[in-house]
Design a protein around this motif. Sequence first.
Motif, PDB file in Angstrom:
ATOM      1  N   ARG A 141       0.879  -1.190   0.000  1.00 58.21           N
ATOM      2  CA  ARG A 141       0.000   0.000   0.000  1.00 58.21           C
ATOM      3  C   ARG A 141       0.903   1.222   0.000  1.00 58.21           C
ATOM      4  N   THR A 234      -3.484  -2.478   5.171  1.00 64.54           N
ATOM      5  CA  THR A 234      -4.100  -2.209   6.479  1.00 64.54           C
ATOM      6  C   THR A 234      -3.964  -3.339   7.498  1.00 64.54           C
ATOM      7  N   ALA A 291     -10.906   4.966   7.289  1.00 67.14           N
ATOM      8  CA  ALA A 291     -10.756   4.241   8.559  1.00 67.14           C
ATOM      9  C   ALA A 291      -9.764   3.101   8.382  1.00 67.14           C
ATOM     10  N   SER A 293      -5.306   2.093   8.214  1.00 64.53           N
ATOM     11  CA  SER A 293      -4.234   2.094   9.207  1.00 64.53           C
ATOM     12  C   SER A 293      -3.956   3.521   9.686  1.00 64.53           C
TER      13      SER A 293
END
Length: 542
Positions: A141, A234, A291, A293
């Motif tokens: 990510r 995440t 909402a 990491s």
Amino acid sequence: MTIILTPYWSNGVQKLKLSQPPAAPKRGLVPPQLDHEIHVQRCLEQLRSKDKNLEKYIYLSHLKTEDPSMFYRLCLEHMAEITPIIYTPTVGDACLNFSHIYRRPEGLYISIQDKGKIGSVINNWPKIDEARISVVTDGSRILGLGDLGVNGMGISIGKLSLYVAGAGIRPDSTIPICLDLGTNTQRYLDDPFYLGLRQKRVGDAEMEAFMDEFMEEMSRAFPKLMIQFEDFSTDNAFKYLERYRHKYPVFNDDIQGTGAVVLSGFLNAAKLSSAASGLPLTEHRILFFGAGSAGVGVASQLMSFFTLLGMTEDQARRKIYLVDSQGLVYDARGHLAEHKKYFSRDDYRGPPITNLLDIIQYVKPTALLGLSTISGAFTVDVLDAMAAINPRPIIFPLSNPVKLSECSFSDAVEITQGRVLFASGSPFPAQQFGGKTLYPGQGNNMYIFPGLGLGAIIARVSEVTDSMVEASSLGLANSLTDEERSIGLLYPRIERIREISVFIAKEVIRAAQKAGVDRSPALRTKSDSELMRFISQRMWNP
Ligand SMILES: NC(=O)c1ccc[n+]([C@@H]2O[C@H](COP(=O)([O-])OP(=O)(O)OC[C@H]3O[C@@H](n4cnc5c(N)ncnc54)[C@H](O)[C@@H]3O)[C@@H](O)[C@H]2O)c1
Ligand SMILES: O=C(O)C[C@H](O)C(=O)O
Ligand SMILES: [Mg+2]
């Protein structure tokens, strides 16, 4: 030239010897008129002659390998100009194109094929004894750009350049690492230039076994090393932080570094907002758009700050509202990812509210924080609604790189008639409004990790505690000068990063000592000013 370079083809990794005293160049080997000060200007002119930021990035990468001292000198002397090139936002483009602009090896690549022999790969690193800080990503990510696989190496390199420039960490004590566990991005798997394994990401169990071996071998090879996890997707960001945080000195930049930097900016903004509205700090309501990491990391940091103001944990938790891709997060909505449960609302029963404008009307937030990767999500109507509810709305579009920012500074200024208290993840230019210059804050973890890492290294901590992260945040919030406050800045000027890093490092060391996780007992007897002097003297200078 003070730098001795071993050709990179000699061992696959280029060796830089920076700590040697400058050797006088032998006659005839440099031009007769190579004046050092003029050469700084020459390098700047070469940099500025490039019209694309990615070209500037390539030029600076090259300069860093050829002449690290000059590279870091430019960084330090022209911080505001250089940072957006070696870091967010240009580093995002560099990562997207990493396999195409690649020229020479930098950093350490460890792939799933190394499982079972990770220790021997790590031992190929040429500067084993000097290693102090590593930024480790698995590329899953990168900023808001998604799964970039091994191209994520650019983010580890960029973060470590800021460690050197911003906190004086010695260049040869840094190790950028990219773990290659495959990529799920088909266009990379199809790209003949792609530098990583041509396979989909491995499953959870395989990754877990790989990560356990990796962490064990890292601590064996580098007993004095601190690890920063960066840009893991995440679930893995939360999972591996929890798994290792009490075993090794490690922190997650996206969860903890972002939490710290945003709390710091929020505190400075909330004071100004409260001064205009008369609302006490404890009456603020914070709406998170995103909402993941970063969103949950920041929410946790803000929440724990509210408990310091005397609120119970439950009261503090209720200051926070989360929004994800399905709208407001509340218990009755049904299954929720683990990391969202703590902040899920039990005081809203439905129906689902998915429209941000409707959510704003329901929550009436004093602060709107964007960590969603959704470009332009803070529309004119959203900004208008925030301005209608608050004399000075706090609006932080924090997604990176700049093209994913939830709104621009100019829109926020215009629509709120100059009343906005603004910080963004990537830099925006200042704006003129009502005859005044208004400055955007840059709420980016780059203000935190250099000082947090420096303090952790100097105190030789065995782990990074929440109290150390909180200390870095409050240290940053308190580091603004009167002049910076007088013109409404929420963060100090980036040009002062070294001074700020010393202060943050001192605060972090004191917190480590309080928590009993420091392993440099001699630092305990130093006064604050002695400790700050000691930290400054440890900093590497180009
Ligand atoms: N400013 C900083 O210092 C900083 C630090 C870390 C991350 N970030 C940025 O924050 C962004 C998010 O990072 P992350 O690690 O939390 O990613 P993530 O993937 O973990 O989280 C993204 C969140 O956004 C939500 N989301 C996605 N689409 C949405 C939509 N249409 N409406 C509402 N919510 C939506 C998702 O549900 C998820 O909760 C990235 O762009 C990253 O670059 C900034
Ligand atoms: O890398 C940055 O600019 C900040 C942050 O770590 C991010 O993931 O966006
Ligand atoms: Mg990051």
